[in-house]
Design a protein around this motif. Sequence first.
Motif, mmCIF file in Angstrom:
data_model
loop_
_atom_site.group_PDB
_atom_site.id
_atom_site.type_symbol
_atom_site.label_atom_id
_atom_site.label_comp_id
_atom_site.label_asym_id
_atom_site.label_seq_id
_atom_site.Cartn_x
_atom_site.Cartn_y
_atom_site.Cartn_z
ATOM 1 N N VAL A 150 0.876 -1.179 0.000
ATOM 2 C CA VAL A 150 0.000 0.000 0.000
ATOM 3 C C VAL A 150 0.905 1.218 0.000
ATOM 4 C CG1 VAL A 150 -1.786 1.255 1.242
ATOM 5 C CG2 VAL A 150 -1.818 -1.242 1.212
ATOM 6 N N LEU A 151 0.776 2.034 -1.051
ATOM 7 C CA LEU A 151 1.665 3.173 -1.265
ATOM 8 C C LEU A 151 0.830 4.439 -1.289
ATOM 9 C CD1 LEU A 151 4.640 3.874 -1.888
ATOM 10 C CD2 LEU A 151 4.101 3.642 -4.308
ATOM 11 N N LEU A 152 0.912 5.220 -0.208
ATOM 12 C CA LEU A 152 0.036 6.382 -0.029
ATOM 13 C C LEU A 152 0.770 7.714 -0.132
ATOM 14 C CD1 LEU A 152 -2.174 5.079 2.946
ATOM 15 C CD2 LEU A 152 -2.656 4.981 0.497
ATOM 16 N N ALA A 153 2.029 7.700 -0.581
ATOM 17 C CA ALA A 153 2.780 8.938 -0.750
ATOM 18 C C ALA A 153 3.898 8.689 -1.751
ATOM 19 C CB ALA A 153 3.363 9.424 0.579
ATOM 20 N N PRO A 154 4.193 9.661 -2.638
ATOM 21 C CA PRO A 154 5.191 9.439 -3.680
ATOM 22 C C PRO A 154 6.611 9.294 -3.151
ATOM 23 C CG PRO A 154 4.403 11.710 -3.720
ATOM 24 C CD PRO A 154 3.519 10.959 -2.785
ATOM 25 N N ASP A 155 6.906 9.816 -1.972
ATOM 26 C CA ASP A 155 8.258 9.743 -1.422
ATOM 27 C C ASP A 155 8.386 8.635 -0.390
ATOM 28 O OD1 ASP A 155 6.650 10.907 0.450
ATOM 29 O OD2 ASP A 155 8.067 12.486 1.019
ATOM 30 N N SER A 156 7.472 7.675 -0.442
ATOM 31 C CA SER A 156 7.458 6.596 0.547
ATOM 32 C C SER A 156 7.674 5.254 -0.136
ATOM 33 C CB SER A 156 6.107 6.588 1.279
ATOM 34 O OG SER A 156 5.916 5.384 1.986
ATOM 35 N N ASP A 157 8.232 4.300 0.605
ATOM 36 C CA ASP A 157 8.354 2.932 0.103
ATOM 37 C C ASP A 157 7.101 2.112 0.375
ATOM 38 O OD1 ASP A 157 10.938 3.386 -0.817
ATOM 39 O OD2 ASP A 157 11.822 2.871 1.117
ATOM 40 N N GLY A 158 6.131 2.708 1.080
ATOM 41 C CA GLY A 158 4.884 2.023 1.353
ATOM 42 C C GLY A 158 5.003 1.011 2.479
ATOM 43 N N GLU A 159 3.921 0.283 2.695
ATOM 44 C CA GLU A 159 3.905 -0.777 3.707
ATOM 45 C C GLU A 159 3.252 -2.006 3.115
ATOM 46 O OE1 GLU A 159 1.265 -0.426 7.027
ATOM 47 O OE2 GLU A 159 -0.028 1.013 6.002
ATOM 48 N N TRP A 160 3.730 -3.172 3.548
ATOM 49 C CA TRP A 160 3.160 -4.430 3.077
ATOM 50 C C TRP A 160 2.014 -4.827 3.987
ATOM 51 C CZ3 TRP A 160 4.431 -6.207 -1.545
ATOM 52 C CH2 TRP A 160 5.640 -5.817 -2.108
ATOM 53 N N VAL A 161 0.858 -5.060 3.392
ATOM 54 C CA VAL A 161 -0.368 -5.333 4.138
ATOM 55 C C VAL A 161 -0.906 -6.697 3.722
ATOM 56 C CG1 VAL A 161 -2.726 -4.566 4.599
ATOM 57 C CG2 VAL A 161 -0.890 -2.877 4.317
ATOM 58 N N GLY A 162 -1.253 -7.502 4.704
ATOM 59 C CA GLY A 162 -1.850 -8.799 4.420
ATOM 60 C C GLY A 162 -3.180 -8.651 3.702
ATOM 61 N N ALA A 163 -3.468 -9.579 2.783
ATOM 62 C CA ALA A 163 -4.672 -9.490 1.970
ATOM 63 C C ALA A 163 -5.931 -9.413 2.825
ATOM 64 C CB ALA A 163 -4.750 -10.685 1.024
ATOM 65 N N ALA A 164 -5.940 -10.099 3.960
ATOM 66 C CA ALA A 164 -7.133 -10.103 4.812
ATOM 67 C C ALA A 164 -7.457 -8.709 5.336
ATOM 68 C CB ALA A 164 -6.926 -11.063 5.974
ATOM 69 N N LEU A 165 -6.453 -7.843 5.436
ATOM 70 C CA LEU A 165 -6.663 -6.507 5.992
ATOM 71 C C LEU A 165 -6.805 -5.430 4.926
ATOM 72 C CD1 LEU A 165 -4.223 -6.476 9.021
ATOM 73 C CD2 LEU A 165 -6.707 -6.524 9.081
ATOM 74 N N LEU A 166 -6.650 -5.783 3.656
ATOM 75 C CA LEU A 166 -6.713 -4.763 2.613
ATOM 76 C C LEU A 166 -8.072 -4.067 2.574
ATOM 77 C CD1 LEU A 166 -4.841 -6.358 -0.416
ATOM 78 C CD2 LEU A 166 -4.191 -4.314 0.861
#
Length: 930
Positions: free
Chosen positions: A902-918
Motif C-alpha cells: 500500500v503506497l500512499l505517498a510518492p516519497d514513501s516505500d509504502g507498507e506491506w499489508v496482508g490481503a485479509a486486511l486490505l
Amino acid sequence: MRFLSYRDLETGRVKRQLKKVQEAIERDDFRSPDVKKLAQGPYYRAKLDDTNRLLLTFVRSGPETVCLALEVIHQHAYEKSRFLRGAAIDDSKLPDFSAAQASEEAQAVRYLHPTRREFHLLDKVISFDDTQDAVYRTPAPVILVGSAGSGKTALTLQKLRDVPGQVLYVTLSPYLAQSAAQLYGAHGFENESQEVAFLSFTDFLRTIRVPAGREVTFGDFRDWAARQPGLKFTDAHQLFEEFRGVLSSDPGGPLSREAYLGLGVRQSIYSAEQRPGVYDLFGKYLKWLDGSGLYDASLIASAYLRGVSPTYDFVVVDEVQDLTAAQLALILGTLRTPGQFLLCGDSNQIVHPNFFSWAAVKTLLYRDPELAERQKISVLQANFRNSGEVTRVANDLLKIKHARFGSVDRESNFLVRAVAGDPGGVTFLPDDPRVKKHLDDQIRGSTEYAVLVLRDEDKDAARRAFGTPLIFSVHEAKGLEYPNIILHNFISGARQTYQEITQGVTPADLQKDELGYARARDKSDKSLEIYKFYVNALYVAVTRAVNRVTMIESDTRHPLLSLLGVQVGDEAEQLRVKRASRDDWEREARKLELQGKKEQASDIRRRILQQKPVPWEVWTPEVLTRLRQDARQHPGDVKRARELTDYALLNLDAPLLEELRDLKIKPAQSFLRNTDKDRRLQRQGVLDKYRRPYETDNLKAVLADTERYGVDHRTQENLTPLMLATLHGRVRLVDALLERGADVNQTDLFGRTPHMLALDRAMQDPEYAATRLGPLWERLRPAHLDVLVGDRLTRLAPDGAEFYFLSVMLAQWPHYTSGLVHPELGPRELRVREVGFFVDALQTNLEHFPLTVLREARRKRTYFNHVLARAEEGSSYVPARKLWTRAAHGFYVFNPALKVRVLLAPDSDGEWVGAALLGDPLARARGVTG
C-alpha cells in the motif's frame, strides 16, 4: 523515399500487396496506396487491399525523411493495433496525405543504417550499426562491453525480446530495471512464448528470500569508519571497496584471515603489511552490521547461493561492473542451462566500489583459464549519445589512465567514436563569483543544465554558487543524462590527486588512435586501485552531457586541463537557454524520484514548484480511527460523525454504516433503510461533494490543485487526481496528469493502483468497459505488480495472466469484504458475502472489455480455470506464484501469506499489508497484523 520495415512486422498473406505499397512510396507515390493521416499520434495508414491496411510512420535522419512500416491491420480492425491504443477510426473520414507535413512532424533519429532495410523499436526507432547487428545475431553466451551512449541497453532488450521461456533482466539500479521494463513493453509489445522479470539486484534477492533489515550504504559505512581508531593509513572509500570487492565478494562467503593474507599482490588494494589491520576492521564491520539491522548484499548473495534453485532459461545482467563476483554468481546460479546469459557493462564507469575486472568475470564463468581466455567479448565502440567534443575528452581520459597505469584488462582497451554530427563543446571558466553569477542567472530556470561535483560533501559549495536544484555528486550521477553539464571544482577539489594522475603523461600519449594492451610492470604498484575512482568519476561526469560540458575550476592552470586540451570559455557568453515550464519541472521531479534522487526532487517541489501541503485532513487509517472514536464518544454530535459517514458512503462500507446506524447517525440510518433509488441519490450527493471537478471534467480546477499541492497530492478521501480521473473515465485529464509525471504505482487505502480502479469501474459499467477501459489500460498499466508471498517477493509482469487475474481480484476485494455491493449494479440487499472469488465473478462484463486488455485466447473459461489452478498454493507449476488457495470447487480465496504493498505517498516505500486486511483500513490502524 526510403522504406524500412519493422523487424516484427507480420505480413502473413499480404506480402505481395506490401511489396506494391513499398515500391510506390520509394518512388514518392503516396496516392496509389492511398496514404492518409490518422489523428492518433504520428501515424498514417496505407491501403493494402479493400480490407487490410498498413500502419506507417515517418522519421528524419539528418536531411532525409524515411517511411517506416509498423504493422499490418487486418479487416479494418484498428482497435486491435498495438500502436493505436484501442482507438476507433473511420476510414472514410481521414484527411489527405501531405508529404511536407509528414516530413515536418517526423521524429528525429540519431542514426539509421545506410543500407539495412529493417529497424527495431523500443520507445523510439532503433537502427543497429554493423557491430550491434552482429552482437544481436550472436548466440549465448554473450559478454558485451560498451561505453556510455553505445546502445548496450537497447541491444540487450532487443535480444531479450526474442528469447523463449522464463527470462530475467537484472541490474543494480532500481531505476534502470524499471525503465528497461518500460522500454521492453513499449507500444504494447508482448511475447507469448516468454515470461520476463525486470529486477534490481535488491529485488532479485527478495525473490529468493527477503533479507532482514536494510542494505548498508556507503554513507552508513563512512559514518561507521569515522568512529574507528587507527584509520590514518587509508580512507573510507578504499576500505569500503576492499570490504565489498575483496573480503565480501567471493561466492564461497567472506574470506578467512588466512585466505585474505594469502591473496596475490594485484588481488587487494592493500599491501601485505596493512592487511592484518584491515582484516581486524572487517571483523568489527561484520559485528556492526549484525547489531545495526543492516546487511551486505554481497554476503547475502553468497549465503543464498547454497540453496538457490534453477529458475530461468536466459539471464541478462546490465551494468555488470556494479556487481561483485558473489552477486553475479548468485544470478547465474538461477540458470537452468549454464551459459544462457548476456552480460554487459563498462569498467570505465565504475564508481561503486567492488574491485571489478572483466578478467575476474571470465574466471568466474569459466574455471578453465584457457577457456576463459578464448571467450570472445564483443565491444561497442560507437557512441550515439555524446557530441564529438565530449567524446574526444572522454577518450583522452581513457588514454591518460592507460598511459599512467597501464591496462586494467584486455577488454577495457578501447576508445569510442561519436556518431552524432553535433560537435558540442568542453570548456573551462575560472571560479570567479562574477562568472558564476552570470552563468547561474542563465541556467537556474532550466532543466537542461545539471551541476556535478566529485563528492557528496562538495554539494554545499555548489549550492551557494548555483540556484538550480539539479546538483549531484558523481555517486548520484550514474543513469543521468542532460544536454549540458557543469562540473564545479571537480578537478580543483582534488587538485593533488588529479596532478598525481597526470605524472609522466605527455601530449604525445594522447595522439594514439587506439589503446594497446600493456599491464603495469610493477605488480606492487597500487596506483591504479587508489586513483581509479577519480579517473572513472571524471569520465562518468563528462559523459553525462549529451552536448556540452563547462568546467568551473579554481585552479585554471591544472595540468590535467591542458593535457585534455580543454580551452578557456567566454565568460560573458549568452547561452541560448530554454526556460523550463512548471510541467517540465514536474516531470523532472518525478523522473528523479524514480531514480532515487529524492533530495533533488524534493528541492524542485519546494523551491521551484513551491508546492504546499494540502489544507485538508486526509483520511488515513489513523485519521479514520480517530473519527470512529469521536463518533462513539459523542454519538449525538452529527458534525463530528459527518466525515466518517461520508467515508462509509463513498466506499460502501457496510459494517461501518451499520455501526453508525446503531449510534443513531441519521445519514447512515436513512441510507440503510432507503430504497435503492434513494440510496443512489444520497450517495451521489456525497460524490458531488468530493468529486465534482472530476465528474464535470474540469481540467482547469484539477490542474490548478496539482500546481498548488503536487500532481500526486491526496484528496480528502485519500485518492490522487489520477485515481479520480480514472474512476470517472476522463482520458483527457489522465493524459494531462501523466504528462506532468503522475505516478501509476500509487494506491488507494485498499492497495489498488489506478489500473485496478479502471478494472473496478469497468466491471460495474458496461459502457465504461467498452469505451474507456481500453485507452486507460494502455496508459495506466504499471511496469509490474509486486506482492509478497511469505518471505519471498513475487513480481508479476503485465503480459502475464496472473497480473491480470490478481489485478481484477484486488480491484473487487473491498466490495467483497465490505458486504455491500455497488448500487450501480442494480437493486441488491445488504448482506455479507463470501470473501472469495468464483470464476464467473472474475469474468463480469468481460464481453465488453477491449482485446487490448485481455486477448481473445485468454477469455475462455478453460483458460481461467487453468491460470487459477497453476497459481494456487500447492501447485506444482513452475514458476509457482502461490497467490490464492482453492477453498472449494471453483472458489478461491487469497493465500493467507499474501501481502500487497500500500503506497500512499510518492516519497514513501509504502507498507506491506496482508490481503485479509486490505479491505479494512481501520483494522490496520488498530495494529492488527497481516
